[in-house]
Design an enzyme around this catalytic site. Sequence first.
Site, short mmCIF file in Angstrom:
data_model
loop_
_atom_site.label_atom_id
_atom_site.label_comp_id
_atom_site.label_asym_id
_atom_site.label_seq_id
_atom_site.Cartn_x
_atom_site.Cartn_y
_atom_site.Cartn_z
N MET A 129 39.04 38.11 39.37
CA MET A 129 38.12 37.05 38.95
C MET A 129 36.88 37.01 39.85
O MET A 129 36.94 37.46 41.01
CB MET A 129 38.82 35.69 39.05
N ALA A 130 35.81 36.42 39.32
CA ALA A 130 34.58 36.29 40.10
C ALA A 130 34.83 35.50 41.39
O ALA A 130 34.15 35.71 42.39
CB ALA A 130 33.51 35.59 39.26
N CYS A 131 35.81 34.59 41.37
CA CYS A 131 36.10 33.77 42.54
C CYS A 131 36.84 34.56 43.62
O CYS A 131 37.10 34.03 44.70
CB CYS A 131 36.93 32.55 42.13
N GLY A 132 37.22 35.81 43.33
CA GLY A 132 37.88 36.65 44.32
C GLY A 132 39.39 36.69 44.15
O GLY A 132 40.06 37.45 44.85
#
Length: 180
Positions: free
Chosen positions: A154-157
């Site tokens: 995910m973009a959040c890591g």
Amino acid sequence: MARILLCTSASAALYKACDLASQLAQAGHDVPVLLTPSAAQLVSPQQFEAVTGQPARVHELGEDRLGAMDHIDFARGLAAVVVAPCTAALAGRIAMGLATDLVTTTLMAVPLGVPRLVCPAMNPHMLAQPAVARNLAQMVEDGWERMEPEVGHMACGEDGPGRLADPDLIAQRLLEILGA
Ligand SMILES: Cc1cc2nc3c(=O)[nH]c(=O)nc-3n(C[C@H](O)[C@H](O)[C@H](O)COP(=O)(O)O)c2cc1C
């Protein structure tokens, strides 16, 4: 040619909705786009207008909108509605019938029977929250078809389920719905 309303919200996956809009427009469909006010802070409505040649709107109220009733106009003549990406926040508003912005007000004005597809996108922990699961389940109970988010990075890591379904698959599913 069909009229497909694309509603978007403020997810890290929002840019992928531009690809979805473009694919649907290239398939010959009218694709008006609505953005939540938060979504419009991430991607400009003009970007959607550029790929669809259709209006993309955020606000209904304002001095320049005197006499307009966009929530009714956008809800008319639709062959299908898709919410992609759908944030946890937007799923909550839809599940509760809260018509607090142009996206949700328009969705409340869409006639029953118009096929509707929701494509959630959020952090795996958000997706796992009972409140979010409840809201998405309520939407399904209310007639929405749910497109499962993908599992991955995910973009959040973080890794897990919550990535927006592939725009190719969303477009394909919408075209199947239109053909049915
Ligand atoms: C860069 C960024 C990415 C975000 N991505 C998501 C996301 O993928 N899913 C989600 O539910 N919320 C996400 N959020 C939080 C929402 O933007 C926030 O809950 C917002 O109030 C949603 O408003 P909206 O549903 O009206 O668009 C993100 C916030 C930021 C700043």
